[in-house]
Design a protein around this motif. Structure first.
Motif, short mmCIF file in Angstrom:
data_model
loop_
_atom_site.label_atom_id
_atom_site.label_comp_id
_atom_site.label_asym_id
_atom_site.label_seq_id
_atom_site.Cartn_x
_atom_site.Cartn_y
_atom_site.Cartn_z
N ALA A 26 6.15 4.34 11.24
CA ALA A 26 6.87 4.67 12.47
C ALA A 26 6.82 3.51 13.47
O ALA A 26 7.82 3.18 14.12
CB ALA A 26 6.28 5.93 13.09
N GLU A 27 5.65 2.88 13.58
CA GLU A 27 5.50 1.74 14.48
C GLU A 27 6.42 0.60 14.07
O GLU A 27 7.06 -0.05 14.92
CB GLU A 27 4.05 1.28 14.49
N PHE A 28 6.50 0.35 12.76
CA PHE A 28 7.38 -0.71 12.26
C PHE A 28 8.84 -0.40 12.56
O PHE A 28 9.61 -1.28 12.97
CB PHE A 28 7.17 -0.89 10.75
N CYS A 29 9.26 0.87 12.37
CA CYS A 29 10.64 1.25 12.63
C CYS A 29 10.99 1.09 14.10
O CYS A 29 12.07 0.60 14.45
CB CYS A 29 10.88 2.70 12.19
N LEU A 30 10.08 1.49 14.98
CA LEU A 30 10.32 1.35 16.42
C LEU A 30 10.41 -0.12 16.82
O LEU A 30 11.28 -0.51 17.62
CB LEU A 30 9.21 2.04 17.20
N ALA A 31 9.52 -0.94 16.26
CA ALA A 31 9.56 -2.37 16.56
C ALA A 31 10.86 -3.00 16.05
O ALA A 31 11.45 -3.87 16.69
CB ALA A 31 8.36 -3.07 15.94
#
Length: 314
Positions: A26-31
């Motif tokens: 999720a963090e990667f997708c948001l970034a």
């Protein structure tokens, strides 16, 4: 029992591991989404610089920014855009000022005073305004505002031998159309900002003896200042980038800005001339886009910077 505890501990570690992996994904997708936004702005800026700099080097930035004559197809071409820059800034400022006054007061009504039924009706109307195409605003301006402006112009300048009559297509008409066009943005964002103010602010103000209106204008609105400023900045960006409606109601003539003068904005120059422009003329239209991009960035930066300084000082 020991074996059961070991199984439960292992299952717990496995679940934590899965949650950590999910959090990382999720963090990667948001970034990645944030990077797309940044790359889009960077790509636009790079494209505008690449397209506009050749004309600036060829003509010279002093002639472009400070020249008074725009005659790109004459025997001795002139590429001065000072009048168009002034028109864009003056028209945008007046439209944003008008829309901010009406829009913020409308937002106060929707967020603080209106009942459920009234808020639903007005909110739906605001949403409809946001969905109307800009060319429709321009057509309404031609058939409604321009005749009214022309009658007003004839009364004000009756007997004048120097005034050049515009038929109602002037800066004032463009300002009114732009103000109506950016109202939905100002209202929607301002309503969200006002509603996000904590109820404790209202309760504290009322507990000190303030009336409802005093609470709204002296406690709630100052607390929502940053959100309201963001609404106005978004409206300014919309107004500076508008072309079709402005081209229909402003007269599309290169003049120093005046309320009853036909004027041309930077955007309308690009739209109206790109179809036939060639050579230096075409490159200059890209330079106009670069100047417009720089103006929008500068105005947004100045407004947001001023708001941040005021928040720090408070």
């Amino acid at each position: 029992m020991t074996a059961d505890k070991g199984v439960l501990a292992g299952a717990g570690r496995e679940n934590r591991g899965r949650r950590m992996v999910a959090d990382k994904v999720a963090e990667f997708c948001l970034a990645a989404c944030a990077a797309v936004s940044f790359l889009a702005v960077a790509a636009i800026a790079l494209y505008m610089i690449q397209g506009g700099m050749p004309a600036i080097r060829e003509v010279g930035w002093k002639e472009i920014l400070f020249g008074r004559v725009w005659d790109p197809v004459g025997t001795s071409p002139k590429f001065g855009i000072r009048s168009m820059i002034a028109t864009t800034l003056v028209g945008t400022f007046l439209a944003a000022l008008s829309a901010a006054a009406v829009g913020v007061l409308t937002a106060v009504f929707l967020a603080e005073l209106a009942g459920e039924r009234a808020a639903g009706i007005v909110g739906t109307t605001v949403d409809l305004l946001a969905g109307i195409p800009s060319v429709i605003y321009g057509l309404l301006g031609i058939y409604l505002l321009n005749p009214l402006m022309y009658r007003l112009e004839r009364k004000i300048f009756a007997g004048s031998r120097t005034h050049q009559f515009t038929g109602g297509a002037n800066l004032l008409c463009a300002v009114l159309v732009l103000a109506v066009m950016i109202l939905p943005t100002v209202i929607s964002v301002s309503v969200s900002a006002i509603r996000s103010v904590s109820e404790e602010v209202r309760a504290s103000s009322l507990a000190l003896g303030a009336t409802r209106m005093q609470t709204i204008f002296r406690a709630v609105l100052p607390a929502a200042r940053s959100g309201v400023a963001a609404a106005v900045v978004l409206g300014v960006g919309r107004a500076m980038g508008e072309s079709m409606a402005v081209m229909l109601v402003a007269g599309n003539c290169v003049n120093t800005p005046g309320p009853f003068r036909s004027v041309r904005f930077l955007t309308t120059a690009i739209v109206s001339e790109m179809g036939y422009a060639q050579g230096t003329h075409r490159r200059m239209l890209y330079a106009l886009g670069l100047v417009l991009f720089a103006l929008i960035t500068l105005v947004n930066g100045v407004v947001l910077g001023a708001m941040k300084k005021r928040e720090v000082s408070m």
